[in-house]
Design an enzyme around this catalytic site. Structure first.
Site, PDB file in Angstrom:
ATOM      1  N   LEU A 203       0.857  -1.196   0.000  1.00 54.88           N
ATOM      2  CA  LEU A 203       0.000   0.000   0.000  1.00 54.88           C
ATOM      3  C   LEU A 203       0.886   1.236   0.000  1.00 54.88           C
ATOM      4  O   LEU A 203       1.764   1.347   0.853  1.00 54.88           O
ATOM      5  CB  LEU A 203      -0.867   0.037   1.267  1.00 54.88           C
ATOM      6  CG  LEU A 203      -1.896  -1.067   1.468  1.00 54.88           C
ATOM      7  CD1 LEU A 203      -2.489  -0.971   2.871  1.00 54.88           C
ATOM      8  CD2 LEU A 203      -3.001  -0.950   0.425  1.00 54.88           C
ATOM      9  N   HIS A 204       0.682   2.145  -0.918  1.00 47.49           N
ATOM     10  CA  HIS A 204       1.428   3.405  -0.825  1.00 47.49           C
ATOM     11  C   HIS A 204       0.695   4.600  -1.428  1.00 47.49           C
ATOM     12  O   HIS A 204       1.150   5.720  -1.337  1.00 47.49           O
ATOM     13  CB  HIS A 204       2.814   3.289  -1.459  1.00 47.49           C
ATOM     14  CG  HIS A 204       2.792   3.172  -2.957  1.00 47.49           C
ATOM     15  ND1 HIS A 204       2.449   2.016  -3.596  1.00 47.49           N
ATOM     16  CD2 HIS A 204       3.070   4.066  -3.928  1.00 47.49           C
ATOM     17  CE1 HIS A 204       2.517   2.205  -4.903  1.00 47.49           C
ATOM     18  NE2 HIS A 204       2.888   3.440  -5.135  1.00 47.49           N
ATOM     19  N   ARG A 205      -0.479   4.364  -2.053  1.00 47.32           N
ATOM     20  CA  ARG A 205      -1.186   5.497  -2.664  1.00 47.32           C
ATOM     21  C   ARG A 205      -1.724   6.425  -1.573  1.00 47.32           C
ATOM     22  O   ARG A 205      -2.261   5.944  -0.555  1.00 47.32           O
ATOM     23  CB  ARG A 205      -2.362   5.001  -3.513  1.00 47.32           C
ATOM     24  CG  ARG A 205      -1.932   4.130  -4.696  1.00 47.32           C
ATOM     25  CD  ARG A 205      -2.083   4.834  -6.022  1.00 47.32           C
ATOM     26  NE  ARG A 205      -0.824   5.243  -6.588  1.00 47.32           N
ATOM     27  CZ  ARG A 205       0.035   4.449  -7.245  1.00 47.32           C
ATOM     28  NH1 ARG A 205      -0.207   3.171  -7.393  1.00 47.32           N
ATOM     29  NH2 ARG A 205       1.140   4.951  -7.730  1.00 47.32           N
TER      30      ARG A 205
END
Ligand code: UDP
Length: 359
Positions: A203-205
């Site tokens: 997850l990085h958005r």
């Protein structure tokens, strides 16, 4: 013949490597510039080492900042480089801020611009990457599309057909070129994981990790999933402090970001991958591993239409139900055309033609 090639962030390095090799194999001189958008060794150096990407000819050291600071920083640092080097073409990849900043510098200096991974559209302008894609494509002279949907998007936006080249996916060049090495890595043993017996998460958005309430819901869903099977979560530095602050359930293995080879080994061995990454949607499609995308849209619809991907949003109950469905029924998959490990060679042929004027 001199081409300036720009790399900036984790998902760029695996795209630049095959392009750089293919250009140099055809006698095209490449000046590799690293903007420094990602500078953490785990998001940058490790990929140079593992992929055998040669050291950049120049490092701009731009670092992190707001979107405006990063974009402006790259422009200010790159403009004199372009003036001095006077390349015949600039090649940019992907959709990060540095991609767009370099495109602006190139266009204003009247240096021909080629965009690798052109035409991808999520239709969601709240994603900063979507803005970067639109601006970069608008300014580009040569558009390298990874899939037919990208070609359709570019045509619909009025780009002349002669500028658009369907070449396939350079991310997959790197995946296929390194898969055997990745599968030899002892990472599953090291983490005591069974092949096909765990879920892998990235997850990085901003939409998923910047709002603690959203992330809390996602972590709760992962905690439920971890009651069925171990969940491995290499956490992007962007999300680390908030993940640590919120805490994770006991079945979730939080790791630092992984090098490419270990990460690919984990992707290939996973029962299911949950992600908001663009590249991971593509890699799981080629590996035939089920992928659940925790977003409202994707700029890579071919991974849904032909591949293993399903875009399911970020609702905790839906996530748990979808994991359950995938574990029970699996997903059928087909590898998209031209995702065959030879996209960069096709790109280099076009670049050579553009530079020599031979058609
Ligand atoms: N990746 C990696 N280590 C990790 C997570 C991802 O090497 O811990 C790789 C992954 O295999 C893919 C790329 O990073 O090649 C995707 O980058 P990212 O998700 O940061 O960006 P996006 O593709 O969403 O632009």
């Amino acid at each position: 013949m001199k081409v300036l090639c720009v790399a900036a962030a984790r998902p760029n390095f695996m795209k630049v490597k095959p392009v750089l090799d293919a250009l140099e194999a055809r006698g095209i001189g490449v000046h590799l510039v690293h903007t420094g958008q990602h500078y953490d060794p785990l998001l940058s150096d490790v990929f140079f080492e593992e992929l055998g990407l040669r050291a950049p000819d120049l490092h701009l050291g731009v670092g992190s900042g707001t979107h405006a600071q990063q974009t402006a920083g790259v422009m200010v640092a790159l403009e004199p480089v372009v003036a001095e080097l006077a390349p015949e073409m600039m090649v940019v990849v992907g959709d990060v801020n540095s991609t767009m900043a370099a495109a602006l510098v190139s266009a204003k200096a009247r240096v021909r611009l080629a965009h690798v991974e052109a035409g991808l559209r999520s239709g969601d302008r709240s994603m900063p990457e979507e803005i970067n894609r639109i601006v970069t494509d608008r300014l580009s002279d040569v558009l390298f599309a990874p899939s037919p949907d990208a070609v359709d998007n570019l045509r619909a936006e009025g780009h002349p057909p002669a500028q658009i080249h369907l070449v396939g996916n350079v991310m997959i060049d790197t995946l296929l070129g390194n898969l055997d090495r990745a599968l030899d890595r002892p990472v599953l043993d090291r983490l005591r994981l069974d092949r096909g017996g765990y879920a892998l998460v990235t997850l990085h958005r901003p939409a998923n990790v910047d709002d603690p309430d959203v992330l809390r819901g996602l972590l709760a869903a992962l905690a439920s999933v971890s009651r069925q099977l171990p969940v491995v979560f290499p956490v992007h530095p962007r999300a680390r402090s908030v993940v640590d602050a919120l805490g994770v359930g006991p079945g979730i293995r939080v790791l630092d970001p992984l090098g490419y080879l270990d990460f690919v080994a984990l992707e290939a061995g996973a029962a299911v991958v949950l992600t908001d990454s663009g590249g991971v949607q593509e890699e799981t499609t080629v590996l035939g591993v089920p992928c659940l995308t925790l977003r409202d849209s994707t700029e890579r619809p071919i991974t849904v239409e032909e591949g293993t991907n399903r875009v399911i949003g970020r609702g905790p109950q839906v996530i748990v139900a979808e994991v359950d469905r995938v574990l029970r029924h699996g997903v059928p998959a087909r590898c998209p055309a031209l995702w065959d490990g030879h996209a960069a060679e096709r790109i280099a042929e076009v670049v050579l033609t553009e530079l020599t004027g031979e058609r």
